[in-house]
Design an enzyme around this catalytic site. Structure first.
Site, PDB file in Angstrom:
ATOM      1  N   CYS A 108       0.857  -1.183   0.000  1.00 23.03           N
ATOM      2  CA  CYS A 108       0.000   0.000   0.000  1.00 23.03           C
ATOM      3  C   CYS A 108       0.890   1.230   0.000  1.00 23.03           C
ATOM      4  CB  CYS A 108      -0.897  -0.023   1.239  1.00 23.03           C
ATOM      5  SG  CYS A 108      -1.980   1.418   1.342  1.00 23.03           S
ATOM      6  N   HIS A 150      -8.887  -3.296  -3.087  1.00 25.94           N
ATOM      7  CA  HIS A 150      -7.962  -2.565  -2.220  1.00 25.94           C
ATOM      8  C   HIS A 150      -8.308  -1.068  -2.224  1.00 25.94           C
ATOM      9  CE1 HIS A 150      -3.764  -1.943  -0.542  1.00 25.94           C
ATOM     10  NE2 HIS A 150      -4.051  -0.734  -0.970  1.00 25.94           N
ATOM     11  N   GLU A 151      -8.559  -0.509  -3.402  1.00 22.06           N
ATOM     12  CA  GLU A 151      -8.865   0.929  -3.498  1.00 22.06           C
ATOM     13  C   GLU A 151     -10.238   1.238  -2.914  1.00 22.06           C
ATOM     14  OE1 GLU A 151      -6.423   2.872  -3.960  1.00 22.06           O
ATOM     15  OE2 GLU A 151      -5.200   1.173  -4.579  1.00 22.06           O
ATOM     16  N   HIS A 154      -9.968   1.666   0.709  1.00 23.31           N
ATOM     17  CA  HIS A 154      -9.509   3.010   1.094  1.00 23.31           C
ATOM     18  C   HIS A 154     -10.685   3.980   1.153  1.00 23.31           C
ATOM     19  CE1 HIS A 154      -5.204   2.858   1.454  1.00 23.31           C
ATOM     20  NE2 HIS A 154      -5.070   2.250   0.289  1.00 23.31           N
TER      21      HIS A 154
END
Length: 186
Positions: A108, A150-151, A154
């Site tokens: 990350c 993953h994004e 966030h």
């Protein structure tokens, strides 16, 4: 003096682990009303990815979410590996996920000194909002599903460590480099 990876990312304008904005859900865009704002933020994300890409190669592809550059809005950009065009995610939401899961190492930009073994679904269905306001649904699989998931994490105020199995800790990037391998799928 060698600059630590985390400092290198900080120098490139990437917000680092521990910053409050990374733990807060990003605010959705009202589209098409906020089209100009969404385009401006997307352009900033692409510019940040270009800066980072000049310093660090990402063979598996890479992504960046607006909170990682200090903007609490629901926008992210993912660059798949190779020459594929960037994927722009506005207000993304995972609406379905496969039961089939695999575990691969992830890094990350906001947590760049370590890599973590993260279980993720092999396939996800994602609903995003187009600049014109329409809803768009796309299915992503394997490595691309991992990058997109993953994004989206966030944008929901989560780091990948939230998905790691109990008792599994991230490993230092130096240790990972010695064992690191490309994401492999059957």
């Amino acid at each position: 003096m060698d600059v630590r990876p985390i400092q290198q990312m900080r120098n490139l304008g990437v917000v680092q682990h521990g910053a409050g904005i990374l733990a807060e859900p990003a605010r959705a865009f009202t589209l098409p009303a906020e089209r100009d704002e969404a385009e401006r933020i997307t352009d900033e994300l692409i510019a940040a990815m270009e800066r980072i890409g000049q310093v660090h190669p990402f063979a598996k592809g890479m992504g960046i979410a607006a909170p990682q550059i200090g903007i609490g809005r629901s926008a992210a950009v993912v660059q798949p590996p190779g020459d594929a065009p960037s994927i722009i995610l506005l207000n993304p939401r995972i609406t379905d996920r496969s039961d089939d899961v695999d575990e691969q190492y992830e890094g990350c930009l906001s947590f760049f000194d370590v890599r973590g073994l993260v279980p993720r679904p092999l396939k996800i269905t994602v609903e995003t909002t187009a600049l014109t306001g329409e809803s768009v649904t796309t299915v992503y699989a394997y490595g691309l599903a991992r990058l997109i998931h993953h994004e989206i994490d966030h944008l929901n105020g989560q780091l990948y460590t939230a998905h790691m199995r109990p008792g599994v800790a991230p490993i230092p990037v130096g240790e990972y480099r010695q064992t690191g391998r490309a994401w492999a799928y059957e």
